[in-house]
Design a protein around this motif. Sequence first.
Motif, PDB file in Angstrom:
ATOM      1  N   GLY A 153      14.003 -29.424  58.484  1.00 47.09           N
ATOM      2  CA  GLY A 153      14.235 -29.998  59.793  1.00 47.09           C
ATOM      3  C   GLY A 153      15.409 -30.972  59.772  1.00 47.09           C
ATOM      4  N   PRO A 154      15.944 -31.181  60.958  1.00 48.40           N
ATOM      5  CA  PRO A 154      15.440 -30.712  62.249  1.00 48.40           C
ATOM      6  C   PRO A 154      15.906 -29.292  62.585  1.00 48.40           C
ATOM      7  N   MET A 155      15.306 -28.730  63.633  1.00 51.26           N
ATOM      8  CA  MET A 155      15.872 -27.523  64.216  1.00 51.26           C
ATOM      9  C   MET A 155      17.261 -27.873  64.742  1.00 51.26           C
ATOM     10  N   LEU A 156      18.192 -26.953  64.626  1.00 51.79           N
ATOM     11  CA  LEU A 156      19.526 -27.136  65.177  1.00 51.79           C
ATOM     12  C   LEU A 156      19.628 -26.541  66.573  1.00 51.79           C
ATOM     13  N   VAL A 157      19.092 -25.315  66.709  1.00 46.86           N
ATOM     14  CA  VAL A 157      19.089 -24.613  67.994  1.00 46.86           C
ATOM     15  C   VAL A 157      17.675 -24.106  68.252  1.00 46.86           C
ATOM     16  N   ILE A 158      17.176 -24.350  69.463  1.00 55.24           N
ATOM     17  CA  ILE A 158      15.829 -23.938  69.847  1.00 55.24           C
ATOM     18  C   ILE A 158      15.924 -23.151  71.142  1.00 55.24           C
ATOM     19  N   ASP A 159      15.651 -21.851  71.066  1.00 59.65           N
ATOM     20  CA  ASP A 159      15.747 -20.989  72.248  1.00 59.65           C
ATOM     21  C   ASP A 159      17.102 -21.134  72.945  1.00 59.65           C
ATOM     22  N   GLY A 160      18.159 -21.195  72.161  1.00 59.65           N
ATOM     23  CA  GLY A 160      19.503 -21.265  72.707  1.00 59.65           C
ATOM     24  C   GLY A 160      19.987 -22.644  73.099  1.00 59.65           C
ATOM     25  N   ALA A 161      19.161 -23.667  72.921  1.00 56.82           N
ATOM     26  CA  ALA A 161      19.537 -25.038  73.278  1.00 56.82           C
ATOM     27  C   ALA A 161      19.615 -25.910  72.030  1.00 56.82           C
ATOM     28  N   LEU A 162      20.525 -26.895  72.041  1.00 57.65           N
ATOM     29  CA  LEU A 162      20.623 -27.810  70.928  1.00 57.65           C
ATOM     30  C   LEU A 162      19.402 -28.725  70.859  1.00 57.65           C
ATOM     31  N   HIS A 163      19.093 -29.199  69.667  1.00 57.96           N
ATOM     32  CA  HIS A 163      18.035 -30.191  69.489  1.00 57.96           C
ATOM     33  C   HIS A 163      18.300 -31.365  70.440  1.00 57.96           C
ATOM     34  N   PRO A 164      17.292 -31.822  71.182  1.00 57.55           N
ATOM     35  CA  PRO A 164      17.512 -32.849  72.212  1.00 57.55           C
ATOM     36  C   PRO A 164      17.938 -34.208  71.675  1.00 57.55           C
ATOM     37  N   SER A 182      19.210 -13.875  64.173  1.00 59.59           N
ATOM     38  CA  SER A 182      19.384 -13.111  65.404  1.00 59.59           C
ATOM     39  C   SER A 182      18.036 -12.907  66.087  1.00 59.59           C
ATOM     40  N   ASP A 183      18.072 -12.568  67.366  1.00 53.31           N
ATOM     41  CA  ASP A 183      16.841 -12.425  68.134  1.00 53.31           C
ATOM     42  C   ASP A 183      15.949 -11.318  67.596  1.00 53.31           C
ATOM     43  N   ASP A 184      16.556 -10.263  67.030  1.00 57.22           N
ATOM     44  CA  ASP A 184      15.764  -9.152  66.496  1.00 57.22           C
ATOM     45  C   ASP A 184      15.361  -9.367  65.037  1.00 57.22           C
ATOM     46  N   GLY A 185      15.779 -10.486  64.460  1.00 55.41           N
ATOM     47  CA  GLY A 185      15.396 -10.803  63.088  1.00 55.41           C
ATOM     48  C   GLY A 185      16.102  -9.986  62.026  1.00 55.41           C
ATOM     49  N   LYS A 186      17.069  -9.188  62.413  1.00 51.51           N
ATOM     50  CA  LYS A 186      17.736  -8.306  61.449  1.00 51.51           C
ATOM     51  C   LYS A 186      18.892  -8.970  60.713  1.00 51.51           C
ATOM     52  N   THR A 187      19.409 -10.078  61.254  1.00 50.43           N
ATOM     53  CA  THR A 187      20.520 -10.764  60.617  1.00 50.43           C
ATOM     54  C   THR A 187      20.212 -12.244  60.464  1.00 50.43           C
ATOM     55  N   ALA A 188      20.436 -12.765  59.268  1.00 48.44           N
ATOM     56  CA  ALA A 188      20.317 -14.200  59.006  1.00 48.44           C
ATOM     57  C   ALA A 188      21.692 -14.717  58.619  1.00 48.44           C
ATOM     58  N   TYR A 189      22.117 -15.807  59.269  1.00 49.18           N
ATOM     59  CA  TYR A 189      23.410 -16.408  58.997  1.00 49.18           C
ATOM     60  C   TYR A 189      23.209 -17.731  58.254  1.00 49.18           C
ATOM     61  N   PHE A 190      23.615 -17.766  56.993  1.00 47.33           N
ATOM     62  CA  PHE A 190      23.542 -18.985  56.201  1.00 47.33           C
ATOM     63  C   PHE A 190      24.913 -19.646  56.231  1.00 47.33           C
ATOM     64  N   VAL A 191      24.942 -20.914  56.618  1.00 50.42           N
ATOM     65  CA  VAL A 191      26.212 -21.598  56.870  1.00 50.42           C
ATOM     66  C   VAL A 191      26.262 -22.911  56.099  1.00 50.42           C
ATOM     67  N   ILE A 192      27.421 -23.193  55.507  1.00 44.64           N
ATOM     68  CA  ILE A 192      27.694 -24.495  54.912  1.00 44.64           C
ATOM     69  C   ILE A 192      29.020 -24.994  55.466  1.00 44.64           C
ATOM     70  N   SER A 193      29.071 -26.264  55.849  1.00 45.27           N
ATOM     71  CA  SER A 193      30.328 -26.813  56.351  1.00 45.27           C
ATOM     72  C   SER A 193      31.244 -27.138  55.185  1.00 45.27           C
ATOM     73  N   GLU A 194      32.548 -27.065  55.423  1.00 50.54           N
ATOM     74  CA  GLU A 194      33.528 -27.355  54.378  1.00 50.54           C
ATOM     75  C   GLU A 194      34.066 -28.776  54.488  1.00 50.54           C
TER      76      GLU A 194
END
Length: 250
Positions: A153-164, A182-194
Amino acid sequence: MWRWVSALFVGCTLSLTGASTALAVTCTAQAHDGNGYTVCAVDMTEDDLRLFLRDSADIPFGQFRQVDAMLRARGEKLAFAMNAGMYHDDRAPVGHYVENGTEQMRVITNPGPGNFGLLPNGVLCIRPERTDVIETLRYVEQKPDCTYATQSGPMLVIDGALHPRFLVDSTSRYIRNGVGTSDDGKTAYFVISENGVTFHQFGRFFRDVLKVPQALFLDGNISRLYAPQLGRSDIGRWMGPIVGVVESGE
């Protein structure tokens, strides 16, 4: 900056080579609002995504090289890996953790100190051919049968909205990593900032660039990435849970 530019070059090269380059997971460099990010996209219909915490002697792996060595002894290898959630000094997970269908730590639903307790938080749930980021209370209600799961945590995006609770003018900037699905669960995007980014900037990258409906913060400051296709194997503080894609060692 040099590491990010190098990653961008490699990412572009991979895109140009197309089908001739067989990779279990694709990592590329992207930019948004002046910040650099490395994005590793996992295709759950093709890739073998797992969580790792302890070896056969019940000792935490701690580094990517330990996980890769264990896999290579079995004829496999790591194709990608990232730290996968917050942990205590003994590297035990702070929140819910499931590995190979066995729960090792219960779900934590109450608020608390630090980023983990900044509700709503969430759970990364890995199932056969599907991976989902699920808000914690929703996860408790749905009771999904996860082969692997890690809570952060925290969640970053919840149902298309940013954490309040995210602030546009925040001055708290760290190297951060997270995951969106993704909404269909077929793709996971792992991200690290540079470079150091705020929660608001990081969340907007998932929402506005990757356009995922759900995204979860994994950690900050200690964030690490293992991406052999980019010539990258970050080292540093010993980690707790590690998420990675496994492929044949041949």
